[in-house]
Design a protein around this motif. Structure first.
Motif, PDB file in Angstrom:
ATOM      1  N   ARG A  94       5.178  -1.141  -3.048  1.00 47.15           N
ATOM      2  CA  ARG A  94       4.075  -1.130  -2.018  1.00 47.15           C
ATOM      3  C   ARG A  94       2.716  -0.190  -2.804  1.00 47.15           C
ATOM      4  N   SER A  95       1.763  -0.573  -1.991  1.00 46.71           N
ATOM      5  CA  SER A  95       0.666   0.299  -2.429  1.00 46.71           C
ATOM      6  C   SER A  95       0.458   1.659  -1.920  1.00 46.71           C
ATOM      7  N   SER A  96       0.077   2.686  -2.812  1.00 47.70           N
ATOM      8  CA  SER A  96      -0.176   4.100  -2.359  1.00 47.70           C
ATOM      9  C   SER A  96      -1.389   3.915  -1.845  1.00 47.70           C
ATOM     10  N   PHE A  97      -2.449   3.249  -1.723  1.00 42.88           N
ATOM     11  CA  PHE A  97      -3.705   3.261  -1.320  1.00 42.88           C
ATOM     12  C   PHE A  97      -3.884   2.918   0.216  1.00 42.88           C
ATOM     13  N   ASN A  98      -2.830   2.324   0.897  1.00 46.49           N
ATOM     14  CA  ASN A  98      -2.748   2.095   2.270  1.00 46.49           C
ATOM     15  C   ASN A  98      -1.304   2.081   2.875  1.00 46.49           C
ATOM     16  N   ASN A  99      -1.282   1.896   4.099  1.00 44.42           N
ATOM     17  CA  ASN A  99       0.143   1.859   4.859  1.00 44.42           C
ATOM     18  C   ASN A  99       0.764   0.406   4.937  1.00 44.42           C
TER      19      ASN A  99
END
Ligand code: ASP
Ligand code: MG
Length: 422
Positions: free
Chosen positions: A230-235
């Motif tokens: 998953r992205s660390s820039f959104n949830n």
């Protein structure tokens, strides 16, 4: 309460701001009542920069010293991250690979994990702390030396710790939202995959998809670790990589998981090989001796008049020169006529566990390429993959039409956060 292993790649901890952002996320996970073990990569391009520095000092640095140098990258990010978490009022402790019990063989630069004895990590968790572990590094008991696991090795560290600690999930944080049905930079209609089997993920990674490293996926598969990319820039929810989506889960396997593109291969054709037993053995023994990694192999029917045949195979471009030289030097021995080298090829791979039980897949694939006027030069298949070689300059178009033909196109354009996908 769950035990969660979170791995943050270099792009997620590239500077002080990013480290603070990641620290917040970790603290939220901890405050939600979970035990948290974090594995970090080196900040941004640190590993490349250290490598360049070493090469400025000496052309061929010693493996032991290079590992000593490169492991410093992860020590910087682990310590800064632990400080940032403590700054937010949560107890955190950083550990090097050897302190965390990552035991490897002695192969500097590409060590394999032999054992994980995470006693200190476990103790930190028991005392309520977040444990931060330097990725990509280990310790060899025989020599007493520090080792590295090979580029991108932090994924493997995270999976190995998740397995040893029997974590509920291993979250791999990166700069894209998950695994996509194709590379969103090439195929704007690519969609995020919600669930994929590790088997499919392995085929996609081997076929050129770059988000996860093959060794980490293999390790996860062998030890039954569930991955969440998953992205660390959104949830947003990312992609779950699970061991198998079988009958019990009541999930109908989608026919196709994704379409991968690979421009890193070249093709060698050995022209005019005598069609007698032993020639293929001879050729591929020579290739193996040159340490080239063969992918697809095609042998033509021999012409009745000459009783000679052509054998073509693909291999990484980087192995091309060595393989050609080795073959050339055995030309009279093997008795072939000449060699053709072609580095303008592209490989498209269609991957899906549902292929096993569906006969129409190759027909749909070939028809879609035909309708786009794209010529197929080679074909190979496995149980859950079909790969074709096309001209390099038609590969993107090929991937797009195949993506459409299998109904993989989504309505919204995929978001790409920049970066390299790592
Ligand atoms: N820092 C290492 C590399 O860049 C390990 C990793 O990022 O996983 O290859
Ligand atoms: Mg990195």
């Amino acid at each position: 309460m769950s035990l969660i292993v979170q791995k943050y790649g270099g792009s997620s901890v590239a500077d002080a701001e990013s480290i603070k952002r990641v620290a917040k996320r970790i603290v939220e996970t901890r405050k939600a009542g979970n035990d948290v073990v974090v594995v970090v990569s080196a900040m941004g391009d640190t590993t490349d920069e250290l490598m360049d520095l070493a090469n400025e000092v000496v052309p061929l640095p010693s493996g032991r010293e290079l590992d000593m140098l490169l492991t410093a990258g992860e020590r910087i990010s682990m310590a800064l991250l632990a400080m940032a978490i403590k700054g937010l009022g949560v107890e955190a402790r950083s550990y090097t690979g050897s302190q965390a019990g990552v035991i490897t063989d002695g192969q500097h630069g590409s060590a394999r994990i032999m054992d994980v004895t995470p006693g200190r990590v476990r103790a930190a968790l028991d005392e309520g702390a977040v444990a931060i572990v330097a990725g990509f590094q280990g310790f060899n008991r025989g020599s007493g030396d520090i080792t590295t696991l090979g580029r991108g090795g932090s994924d493997t560290t995270a999976v190995a710790l998740a397995a040893a600690l029997k974590a509920d999930v291993c979250e791999i944080y990166t700069d894209v939202d998950g695994i996509f049905t194709s590379d969103p930079r090439q195929v704007p209609a690519a969609q995020k995959i919600a669930v994929i089997t590790s088997e499919e993920m392995l085929e996609l990674a081997a076929a050129g998809a770059k988000v996860l490293y093959i060794r980490a996926v293999e390790y996860a598969r062998r030890h039954g670790v569930t991955l969440h990319v998953r992205s660390s820039f959104n949830n947003n929810e990312g992609t779950l990589v699970v061991n198998s989506v079988d009958g019990e889960s009541n999930v109908e396997e989608p026919l196709i998981a994704g379409v991968a593109a690979d421009l890193s291969q070249a093709k060698i054709t050995v022209v005019g090989v005598p069609d007698i037993p032993g020639k293929a053995a001879q050729i591929f023994t020579i290739i193996a001796g040159a340490n080239a990694n063969i992918d697809m192999i095609v042998q033509n029917v021999s012409a009745a008049s000459t009783n000679r045949t052509d054998i073509s195979f693909t291999l990484p471009k980087t192995d091309g020169a060595g393989a050609l030289a080795a073959l050339e030097s055995s030309k009279s021995d093997v008795g072939f006529e000449n060699l053709i080298y072609d580095d303008q090829i592209g490989k498209l791979s269609l991957v899906g566990a549902g292929m096993r039980t569906n006969a129409g897949v190759s027909a749909t694939l070939f028809t879609s390429l035909y309708e786009a006027g794209i010529n197929i030069e080679m074909i190979s298949t496995s149980e859950i993959r079909i790969s074709v070689v096309t001209r390099a300059d038609t590969l993107t178009e090929a991937v797009r039409v195949v993506h459409t033909a299998f109904g993989l196109d989504g309505e919204t354009e995929a978001v790409v956060h920049g970066g390299t996908g790592r």
